[in-house]
Each structure stands twice: as structure tokens, then as C-alpha cells.
Design an enzyme around this catalytic site. Structure first.
Site, PDB file in Angstrom:
ATOM      1  CG  ASP A  38     -63.423  -3.437  61.910  1.00  0.00           C
ATOM      2  OD1 ASP A  38     -62.972  -2.404  61.523  1.00  0.00           O
ATOM      3  OD2 ASP A  38     -64.609  -4.072  62.460  1.00  0.00           O
ATOM      4  CG  ASP A  59     -65.009  -6.934  71.280  1.00  0.00           C
ATOM      5  OD1 ASP A  59     -64.406  -5.815  71.627  1.00  0.00           O
ATOM      6  OD2 ASP A  59     -66.065  -7.199  71.751  1.00  0.00           O
ATOM      7  CB  VAL A  60     -60.153  -3.371  70.459  1.00  0.00           C
ATOM      8  CG1 VAL A  60     -59.393  -3.597  69.151  1.00  0.00           C
ATOM      9  CG2 VAL A  60     -61.214  -2.477  70.231  1.00  0.00           C
ATOM     10  CG  ASN A  86     -59.198   4.504  64.005  1.00  0.00           C
ATOM     11  OD1 ASN A  86     -59.406   5.831  64.205  1.00  0.00           O
ATOM     12  ND2 ASN A  86     -59.774   3.679  63.264  1.00  0.00           N
ATOM     13  CE1 TYR A 154     -66.795   9.074  70.037  1.00  0.00           C
ATOM     14  CE2 TYR A 154     -66.548  11.383  70.104  1.00  0.00           C
ATOM     15  CZ  TYR A 154     -66.110  10.196  69.482  1.00  0.00           C
ATOM     16  OH  TYR A 154     -65.385  10.171  68.410  1.00  0.00           O
ATOM     17  CE  LYS A 158     -63.115   8.858  70.558  1.00  0.00           C
ATOM     18  NZ  LYS A 158     -62.457   7.633  70.193  1.00  0.00           N
ATOM     19  CB  THR A 189     -66.343   8.136  58.928  1.00  0.00           C
ATOM     20  OG1 THR A 189     -67.007   8.603  60.229  1.00  0.00           O
ATOM     21  CG2 THR A 189     -64.998   8.760  58.785  1.00  0.00           C
TER      22      THR A 189
HETATM   23  P1  NAI Z   1     -66.384   4.007  61.613  1.00  0.00           P
HETATM   24  O1  NAI Z   1     -67.508   3.722  62.477  1.00  0.00           O
HETATM   25  O2  NAI Z   1     -66.246   4.511  60.289  1.00  0.00           O
HETATM   26  O3  NAI Z   1     -65.292   2.877  61.868  1.00  0.00           O
HETATM   27  C1  NAI Z   1     -65.026   2.354  63.102  1.00  0.00           C
HETATM   28  C2  NAI Z   1     -64.558   0.804  62.898  1.00  0.00           C
HETATM   29  O4  NAI Z   1     -64.085   0.284  64.224  1.00  0.00           O
HETATM   30  C3  NAI Z   1     -65.507   0.048  62.304  1.00  0.00           C
HETATM   31  O5  NAI Z   1     -64.850  -0.541  60.994  1.00  0.00           O
HETATM   32  C4  NAI Z   1     -66.061  -0.662  63.590  1.00  0.00           C
HETATM   33  O6  NAI Z   1     -66.382  -2.353  62.853  1.00  0.00           O
HETATM   34  C5  NAI Z   1     -64.924  -0.990  64.399  1.00  0.00           C
HETATM   35  N1  NAI Z   1     -65.005  -1.271  65.615  1.00  0.00           N
HETATM   36  C6  NAI Z   1     -65.978  -0.640  66.576  1.00  0.00           C
HETATM   37  N2  NAI Z   1     -65.903  -1.366  67.738  1.00  0.00           N
HETATM   38  C7  NAI Z   1     -64.988  -2.386  67.593  1.00  0.00           C
HETATM   39  C8  NAI Z   1     -64.606  -3.479  68.531  1.00  0.00           C
HETATM   40  N3  NAI Z   1     -65.202  -3.345  69.837  1.00  0.00           N
HETATM   41  N4  NAI Z   1     -63.397  -4.072  68.219  1.00  0.00           N
HETATM   42  C9  NAI Z   1     -63.007  -4.037  67.064  1.00  0.00           C
HETATM   43  N5  NAI Z   1     -63.407  -3.147  66.133  1.00  0.00           N
HETATM   44  C10 NAI Z   1     -64.284  -2.496  66.545  1.00  0.00           C
HETATM   45  O7  NAI Z   1     -65.769   5.320  62.375  1.00  0.00           O
HETATM   46  P2  NAI Z   1     -64.719   6.673  62.288  1.00  0.00           P
HETATM   47  O8  NAI Z   1     -65.496   7.839  62.095  1.00  0.00           O
HETATM   48  O9  NAI Z   1     -63.629   6.137  61.031  1.00  0.00           O
HETATM   49  O10 NAI Z   1     -63.920   6.447  63.724  1.00  0.00           O
HETATM   50  C11 NAI Z   1     -62.942   5.765  64.017  1.00  0.00           C
HETATM   51  C12 NAI Z   1     -62.205   6.736  65.288  1.00  0.00           C
HETATM   52  O11 NAI Z   1     -62.045   7.969  65.075  1.00  0.00           O
HETATM   53  C13 NAI Z   1     -63.191   6.261  66.311  1.00  0.00           C
HETATM   54  O12 NAI Z   1     -62.402   6.084  67.731  1.00  0.00           O
HETATM   55  C14 NAI Z   1     -63.879   7.808  66.713  1.00  0.00           C
HETATM   56  O13 NAI Z   1     -64.561   7.964  67.833  1.00  0.00           O
HETATM   57  C15 NAI Z   1     -63.104   8.544  66.048  1.00  0.00           C
HETATM   58  N6  NAI Z   1     -63.358  10.064  65.665  1.00  0.00           N
HETATM   59  C16 NAI Z   1     -64.281  10.182  64.723  1.00  0.00           C
HETATM   60  C17 NAI Z   1     -64.493  11.491  64.342  1.00  0.00           C
HETATM   61  C18 NAI Z   1     -65.768  11.478  63.155  1.00  0.00           C
HETATM   62  O14 NAI Z   1     -66.102  12.666  63.054  1.00  0.00           O
HETATM   63  N7  NAI Z   1     -65.637  10.472  62.279  1.00  0.00           N
HETATM   64  C19 NAI Z   1     -64.226  12.712  64.913  1.00  0.00           C
HETATM   65  C20 NAI Z   1     -63.222  12.546  66.026  1.00  0.00           C
HETATM   66  C21 NAI Z   1     -62.914  10.994  66.454  1.00  0.00           C
END
Ligand code: NAI
Length: 250
Positions: A38, A59-60, A86, A154, A158, A189
């Protein structure tokens, strides 16, 4: 809980929050050694500590950091069986084609799409050496259908993740590496809560389109990821795996 992932080594990006965190917990409960990646040092380290895994702050979107993190995971645990790509960010405010600026567009592509390209690029050689591996890339239901809310950068990012996952799934199938795209519907989330905080009516607009009548909990998505990571999905690759409460079927 069955130990489907016993002895497997898994890298999870964005493991500090939401879907990534729930999956780190689920993988560990199923016996995997989990490498939590993360950008956020606090939440990432907390997640790794909780699941007894390794934390790598990275940073990914940074190519050198991504290359190094997979090498570190293999140095630490000796192998790489599962990669859950993810990490992602939500759309910018008012993400319409008419309003989204080029810089905001590029940033979303970089974090949501380029990061997946980089993580696959540096995970696959380790899996090729083993002749086996499972990669799960987080896309979204908006990769397969238009959303009721405006989110052009977005959705495009995706869609790219989905197309890339199919391509890689086909390309590496004969080498024992499976690549599947996970397409969640809206999940409760911090990412979603942030969107709703900015636009409270967005939640109601979304709910109308979900046959199950509610948002997913992160644990429900993690259960699907564990299935895709495990040998229970051994005949699945290049797949679009929708876990969306029925949105795409309605
Ligand atoms: P979240 O915001 O709760 O978690 C995302 C995590 O990624 C955070 O811990 C953040 O620090 C980390 N992150 C962000 N940019 C980063 C980077 N450059 N390098 C390393 N880490 C980084 O988000 P959530 O909801 O758990 O989303 C996870 C994935 O699921 C994302 O790709 C999101 O687009 C996707 N998604 C989420 C949905 C939702 O409704 N929550 C629906 C469909 C897809």
C-alpha cells in the site's frame, strides 16, 4: 475455514483498506502468506501486522518500486503464487467527458490501469519460473456497462483492466498462469463512502439499479477473490467475473 491457500504466497496491492484489506484477512484465514502492499504506511503496516504478513510500502505507479516489491516478496517467501492487483482510486469530481481535465484523466489511468500493467509485467516472470500462478485484476461492473453516474475516466480505466486481463489470460494459459478480471458492483468501502460524501444522492441513484437492493460488503468480494486465487477456479482464465448484486443482469 478450509485451507485452500495453504503454503501459497500472495501479493495484494491496496491491502490497507476496503476490498484489499478484507482479502488479506481472507487469504490469511485460508492459509496463505500475504504480502500487503500500500501507498499508505499506516494502514498497510496495520493490515500486514494483523494477518502476520509482510508490508511493503510502494506506489504501484512507480515501475522500479513495483519491480522491487515482487522481488522482495519472492526473496522473503521463496515463491509467488497469487497476485491481486487491486489498488485504485475513485473518479475525480464530476467525471464527465465534458468536464474532466486531461491531468485528472491521466492520473486515473495511471493509478487504475498502468499500475495493473506494471504489476502483471513484474509478477508474471516469477510465475513462469514456477509454471503456475493466479492473477486477479480488479476492474468493475462499469467495465462492462454504462453507469448511472458520470465517471468517464474511471470507466475507461476499468475497461482497460478488463481487456488486458483477457489478453494476458489467453497469452499465458499454456504456461499455467491464470489471469481473471474481478468486476465488483458498488462495495461499502472508504472509496465508495468518499463518493457518497461528495454527492449524497449518488447512493440512492445507485441502489435503484442493484437487484439485491444493497451494496456489497468487502468480505463478499474477498470470498470471490479467494475462489479465483484458489485451485477451485482451475478451469477459469481470461474471465470477466462479475460480483455485482445482479446489476449487469437486470
Ligand atoms: P479503498 O480506497 O478502500 O482502498 C484502496 C487502497 O489502495 C487504499 O489503501 C489506498 O491507499 C491504496 N492505493 C491507492 N493508490 C495507490 C497507489 N498508487 N499505490 C499503492 N496503493 C495505492 O478502495 P476499495 O473500494 O477497496 O477499492 C479497491 C479496488 O476496487 C479499486 O481498484 C476500485 O477501483 C475497485 N472497485 C471498487 C468498488 C467500490 O464500490 N468500492 C466497485 C468496483 C471496483
Amino acid at each position: 475455514m478450509t485451507q485452500r491457500l495453504d503454503g501459497r504466497v500472495a501479493v495484494i496491492t491496496g491491502a490497507g483498506s476496503g476490498i484489499g484489506l478484507a482479502t488479506a484477512r481472507r487469504f490469511a484465514a485460508e492459509g496463505a502468506k500475504v504480502v500487503c502492499v500500500d501507498l499508505d504506511p499506516e494502514t498497510g503496516a496495520k493490515a500486514a501486522n494483523e494477518v502476520g504478513g509482510l508490508f511493503i510500502q510502494a506506489d504501484v505507479t512507480d515501475e522500479a518500486a513495483v519491480r522491487d516489491l515482487f522481488q522482495r516478496a519472492v526473496d522473503e517467501y521463496g515463491r509467488l503464487d497469487i497476485t491481486f492487483n487491486n489498488a485504485g482510486i475513485s473518479p475525480p469530481d464530476d467525471d464527465s467527458i465534458l468536464t474532466t481535465g486531461l491531468e485528472a484523466w491521466k492520473r486515473v489511468q495511471e493509478v487504475n490501469l498502468t499500475s495493473v500493467y506494471l504489476c502483471c509485467k513484474y509478477a508474471i516472470p516469477h510465475m513462469q519460473r514456477q509454471g503456475k500462478g493466479s492473477i486477479i485484476n480488479t476492474a468493475s461492473f462499469v467495465a462492462v456497462m454504462g453507469a448511472a453516474t458520470s465517471q468517464i475516466s474511471y470507466s475507461a480505466s476499468k475497461g482497460g483492466v478488463l481487456a488486458m486481463s483477457r489478453e494476458l489470460g489467453v497469452q499465458f494459459a499454456r504456461e499455467g498462469i491464470r489471469v481473471n478480471a474481478l468486476c465488483p458492483g458498488p462495495v461499502n468501502t472508504p472509496l465508495l463512502q468518499e463518493l457518497f460524501a461528495k454527492d449524497p444522492e449518488r447512493a440512492a441513484r445507485r441502489l435503484v439499479h442493484i437487484p439485491l437492493g444493497r451494496f456489497a460488503e468487502p468480505e463478499e468480494i474477498a470470498a470471490a477473490v479467494a475462489f479465483l486465487a484458489s485451485d477451485d477456479s482451475s478451469f477459469m482464465t481470461a474471465n470477466t467475473f462479475l460480483v455485482d448484486g445482479g446489476i449487469s443482469g437486470a
